[in-house]
Structure formats: structure tokens, C-alpha cells
Design a protein around this motif. Structure first.
Motif, short mmCIF file in Angstrom:
data_model
loop_
_atom_site.label_atom_id
_atom_site.label_comp_id
_atom_site.label_asym_id
_atom_site.label_seq_id
_atom_site.Cartn_x
_atom_site.Cartn_y
_atom_site.Cartn_z
N ARG A 34 0.83 -1.20 0.00
CA ARG A 34 0.00 0.00 0.00
C ARG A 34 0.86 1.26 0.00
O ARG A 34 0.61 2.20 -0.74
CB ARG A 34 -0.93 0.00 1.22
CG ARG A 34 -1.93 1.14 1.23
CD ARG A 34 -2.76 1.16 2.51
NE ARG A 34 -1.99 1.53 3.69
CZ ARG A 34 -1.56 2.77 3.96
NH1 ARG A 34 -1.82 3.75 3.14
NH2 ARG A 34 -0.89 3.02 5.07
N ARG A 35 1.90 1.26 0.81
CA ARG A 35 2.75 2.45 0.94
C ARG A 35 3.70 2.65 -0.23
O ARG A 35 4.10 3.78 -0.51
CB ARG A 35 3.55 2.37 2.24
CG ARG A 35 2.71 2.51 3.48
CD ARG A 35 3.55 2.32 4.72
NE ARG A 35 2.77 2.41 5.92
CZ ARG A 35 2.90 3.39 6.82
NH1 ARG A 35 3.76 4.36 6.63
NH2 ARG A 35 2.15 3.38 7.90
N SER A 36 4.09 1.56 -0.89
CA SER A 36 5.10 1.66 -1.95
C SER A 36 4.51 1.65 -3.36
O SER A 36 5.17 2.06 -4.31
CB SER A 36 6.09 0.50 -1.84
OG SER A 36 5.45 -0.75 -2.12
N GLY A 37 3.29 1.13 -3.50
CA GLY A 37 2.72 0.97 -4.83
C GLY A 37 3.22 -0.26 -5.56
O GLY A 37 2.91 -0.46 -6.73
N ILE A 38 3.98 -1.10 -4.87
CA ILE A 38 4.48 -2.36 -5.44
C ILE A 38 3.50 -3.46 -5.03
O ILE A 38 3.07 -3.52 -3.87
CB ILE A 38 5.90 -2.67 -4.92
CG1 ILE A 38 6.86 -1.51 -5.22
CG2 ILE A 38 6.42 -3.98 -5.49
CD1 ILE A 38 7.04 -1.18 -6.68
N SER A 39 3.18 -4.34 -5.94
CA SER A 39 2.18 -5.38 -5.64
C SER A 39 2.67 -6.31 -4.53
O SER A 39 3.86 -6.55 -4.36
CB SER A 39 1.85 -6.19 -6.89
OG SER A 39 2.90 -7.08 -7.20
N ARG A 40 1.69 -6.85 -3.82
CA ARG A 40 2.01 -7.83 -2.76
C ARG A 40 2.73 -9.03 -3.35
O ARG A 40 3.65 -9.56 -2.73
CB ARG A 40 0.74 -8.27 -2.04
CG ARG A 40 0.16 -7.20 -1.15
CD ARG A 40 -1.10 -7.65 -0.49
NE ARG A 40 -2.10 -7.85 -1.55
CZ ARG A 40 -3.29 -8.37 -1.38
NH1 ARG A 40 -3.68 -8.77 -0.20
NH2 ARG A 40 -4.13 -8.49 -2.39
N LEU A 41 2.30 -9.45 -4.53
CA LEU A 41 2.93 -10.61 -5.17
C LEU A 41 4.40 -10.33 -5.46
O LEU A 41 5.25 -11.19 -5.20
CB LEU A 41 2.19 -10.98 -6.46
CG LEU A 41 2.77 -12.17 -7.22
CD1 LEU A 41 2.75 -13.43 -6.36
CD2 LEU A 41 2.01 -12.38 -8.52
N THR A 42 4.70 -9.17 -5.99
CA THR A 42 6.10 -8.83 -6.28
C THR A 42 6.93 -8.81 -5.00
O THR A 42 8.02 -9.38 -4.95
CB THR A 42 6.19 -7.48 -7.00
OG1 THR A 42 5.52 -7.58 -8.26
CG2 THR A 42 7.63 -7.06 -7.22
N ILE A 43 6.42 -8.18 -3.96
CA ILE A 43 7.16 -8.12 -2.69
C ILE A 43 7.36 -9.53 -2.15
O ILE A 43 8.47 -9.88 -1.72
CB ILE A 43 6.42 -7.23 -1.67
CG1 ILE A 43 6.39 -5.77 -2.17
CG2 ILE A 43 7.09 -7.32 -0.30
CD1 ILE A 43 5.45 -4.87 -1.40
#
Length: 75
Positions: A34-43
């Protein structure tokens, strides 16, 4: 052996730094997403070592976490 490859060591060090940052902040993967704009899947994939993140991903995560993740040449 792949783990002896410098790139693999960098990816492992980055995943460890990301894990430590999440734990230190008390954030979930969803919160970082949410804070980074990077998807949960990618993280999640970065944390599991399934993908090597691109520079934009690393920069976005570092900005959201307000800390460096990239280990540089020291690994």
C-alpha cells in the motif's frame, strides 16, 4: 552454483534487508504494498528469492521504508 554468483548474493542480501525492514516497522507485506505501490505478489516473490527486483521496485521500496535495501558490492 547459483548461490556463488554475485547477483544471487545481492538478491539474497536485499531480501534479508527487506525482511528486517518489515519486521522493524511492524509492517505486513500488504502494508508495504500500500505504501510503496508495489504489488504484494512482487514483494512476496522478492522475499522468497523468486525474482530479482528491478531498480524502480527497489527505489520504491526504499522510499516507502525510508531506508536503503541495496547492499552494494560488499556482499
Amino acid at each position: 552454483m547459483l548461490t556463488d554468483h554475485h547477483g544471487a548474493k545481492v538478491a539474497q542480501a536485499l531480501a534479508l534487508a527487506l525482511t528486517e525492514a518489515l519486521e522493524s516497522n511492524g509492517w505486513s507485506v500488504a502494508e508495504l504494498s500500500r505504501r510503496s505501490g508495489i504489488s504484494r505478489l512482487t514483494i512476496s516473490n522478492v522475499l522468497q528469492g523468486l525474482v530479482w527486483p528491478d531498480l524502480l521496485t527497489v527505489a520504491s521500496l526504499e522510499k516507502a521504508l525510508d531506508r536503503d535495501l541495496w547492499p552494494g558490492r560488499v556482499v
